[in-house]
Design a protein around this motif. Structure first.
Motif, PDB file in Angstrom:
ATOM      1  N   GLN A   1       0.820  -1.202   0.000  1.00  0.00           N
ATOM      2  CA  GLN A   1       0.000   0.000   0.000  1.00  0.00           C
ATOM      3  C   GLN A   1       0.855   1.253   0.000  1.00  0.00           C
TER       4      GLN A   1
ATOM      5  N   TYR B   1       8.995   7.723 -12.255  1.00  0.00           N
ATOM      6  CA  TYR B   1       8.096   8.625 -11.565  1.00  0.00           C
ATOM      7  C   TYR B   1       8.043  10.030 -12.154  1.00  0.00           C
TER       8      TYR B   1
ATOM      9  N   ARG C   1      -0.173   4.860 -13.149  1.00  0.00           N
ATOM     10  CA  ARG C   1      -0.994   5.096 -11.955  1.00  0.00           C
ATOM     11  C   ARG C   1      -1.152   6.599 -11.808  1.00  0.00           C
TER      12      ARG C   1
ATOM     13  N   TYR D   1      -4.299   2.608  -5.958  1.00  0.00           N
ATOM     14  CA  TYR D   1      -4.097   1.222  -6.328  1.00  0.00           C
ATOM     15  C   TYR D   1      -4.158   0.943  -7.821  1.00  0.00           C
TER      16      TYR D   1
ATOM     17  N   LEU E   1      -4.007   0.586 -11.718  1.00  0.00           N
ATOM     18  CA  LEU E   1      -3.150   0.821 -12.872  1.00  0.00           C
ATOM     19  C   LEU E   1      -3.998   0.760 -14.139  1.00  0.00           C
TER      20      LEU E   1
ATOM     21  N   TYR F   1       6.368  -3.779 -17.893  1.00  0.00           N
ATOM     22  CA  TYR F   1       6.353  -5.206 -17.604  1.00  0.00           C
ATOM     23  C   TYR F   1       6.729  -5.966 -18.874  1.00  0.00           C
TER      24      TYR F   1
ATOM     25  N   THR G   1       9.885   0.973 -12.733  1.00  0.00           N
ATOM     26  CA  THR G   1       8.951   2.040 -12.395  1.00  0.00           C
ATOM     27  C   THR G   1       9.656   3.382 -12.590  1.00  0.00           C
TER      28      THR G   1
ATOM     29  N   PHE H   1       4.876   2.165 -15.249  1.00  0.00           N
ATOM     30  CA  PHE H   1       5.429   0.836 -15.011  1.00  0.00           C
ATOM     31  C   PHE H   1       5.627   0.116 -16.344  1.00  0.00           C
TER      32      PHE H   1
ATOM     33  N   PHE I   1       7.550  -7.764 -13.656  1.00  0.00           N
ATOM     34  CA  PHE I   1       7.880  -6.355 -13.457  1.00  0.00           C
ATOM     35  C   PHE I   1       9.296  -6.049 -13.932  1.00  0.00           C
TER      36      PHE I   1
ATOM     37  N   GLY J   1       4.787   3.198  -0.705  1.00  0.00           N
ATOM     38  CA  GLY J   1       5.900   3.154  -1.646  1.00  0.00           C
ATOM     39  C   GLY J   1       5.418   3.158  -3.077  1.00  0.00           C
ATOM     40  N   SER J   2       6.076   2.375  -3.898  1.00  0.00           N
ATOM     41  CA  SER J   2       5.818   2.428  -5.338  1.00  0.00           C
ATOM     42  C   SER J   2       4.475   1.831  -5.731  1.00  0.00           C
ATOM     43  N   SER J   3       3.924   0.997  -4.868  1.00  0.00           N
ATOM     44  CA  SER J   3       2.692   0.269  -5.211  1.00  0.00           C
ATOM     45  C   SER J   3       2.838  -0.554  -6.480  1.00  0.00           C
ATOM     46  N   THR J   4       4.043  -0.985  -6.761  1.00  0.00           N
ATOM     47  CA  THR J   4       4.248  -1.866  -7.911  1.00  0.00           C
ATOM     48  C   THR J   4       3.431  -3.129  -7.733  1.00  0.00           C
ATOM     49  N   GLN J   5       2.733  -3.525  -8.789  1.00  0.00           N
ATOM     50  CA  GLN J   5       1.943  -4.755  -8.754  1.00  0.00           C
ATOM     51  C   GLN J   5       2.790  -5.919  -9.263  1.00  0.00           C
ATOM     52  N   TYR J   6       2.755  -7.022  -8.535  1.00  0.00           N
ATOM     53  CA  TYR J   6       3.468  -8.239  -8.894  1.00  0.00           C
ATOM     54  C   TYR J   6       2.440  -9.304  -9.233  1.00  0.00           C
TER      55      TYR J   6
END
Lengths: 113, 111
Positions: free
Chosen positions: A96, B51, B91, B97, B99, B36, B49, B34, B46, A98-103
């Motif tokens: 939740q 910014y 994002r 949350y 993307l 991928y 990233t 991001f 991944f 930081g980067s909130s990168t999805q894996y």
């Protein structure tokens, strides 16, 4: 390393069956997601959860429901499977902060006959 | 509404032939872009990233860059094992949350 696992790589079901897809992550991530991926349409978000027992609809929630009883596990439920739900289903998790990168997990290829 | 457009849809290169993939985006308040990599029948893996405009990230033969309107994934001297679909996602500031994904570029590197 982040690890997201999905219960099945391939699944074949019949129209009208109730289908459960399970996803487990081992990184203590707060957020979990279910997507489906179809040729020409890309990844589309079905549902996501930002905490245990909390969920929000994504872009295409119709025909699906979800359950998150434990932080590490997120289930996608097809109440009555239909042929147009044949697809690749992908689970993802993210922190939740930081980067909130999805894996992402390896995916489940579901075929509904 | 957020939009992410990737081009080209497909790219075929010879081994060693460097090129770039493009991801253009329209989003209010970018909170992250991001990249991928996805192999056939597998989940996205991944890569990077980014910014803020001007930021660059590198990993082996891949380098990602970001401007205010687009991102490039540069592939230097590619090998056949770089063949995959490359996905871009953004994002925006209004979401913690969610993307928004582009449809991807299918890269094929011939030996």
């Amino acid at each position: 390393d982040v690890k997201v696992t999905q219960s099945s790589r391939y699944l074949v079901k019949r129209t009208g069956e109730k289908v459960f897809l399970e996803c487990v992550q081992d990184m203590d991530h707060e957020n979990m997601f279910w997507y489906r991926q179809d040729p020409g349409l890309g990844l589309r978000l079905i549902y996501f959860s930002y905490d245990v027992k909390m969920k929000e609809k994504g872009d295409i929630p119709e025909g699906y429901s979800v359950s998150r009883e434990k932080k590490e596990r997120f289930s996608l439920i097809l109440e009555s499977a239909s042929t147009n739900q044949t697809s690749m289903y992908l689970c993802a998790s993210s922190p939740q902060r930081g980067s909130s990168t999805q894996y992402f997990g390896p995916g489940t290829r579901l075929t509904v006959l | 509404e957020d939009q992410v457009t990737q081009s080209p849809e497909a790219l075929r290169l010879q081994e060693g032939e460097s090129s770039s993939l493009n991801c253009s985006y329209t989003v209010s308040g970018l909170r992250g872009l991001f990249w991928y990599r996805q192999d056939p029948g597998k989940g996205p893996e991944f890569l990077f990233t980014l910014y803020s405009a001007g930021e660059e990230k590198e990993k082996e033969r891949l380098k990602a860059t970001l401007t205010k309107k687009e991102s490039f994934l540069h592939i230097t001297a590619p090998k056949p094992e770089d063949s995959a679909t490359y996905l871009c996602a953004v994002r925006h500031g209004g979401s913690n949350y969610k993307l928004t994904f582009g449809k991807g570029t299918l890269l094929t590197v011939n030996p």
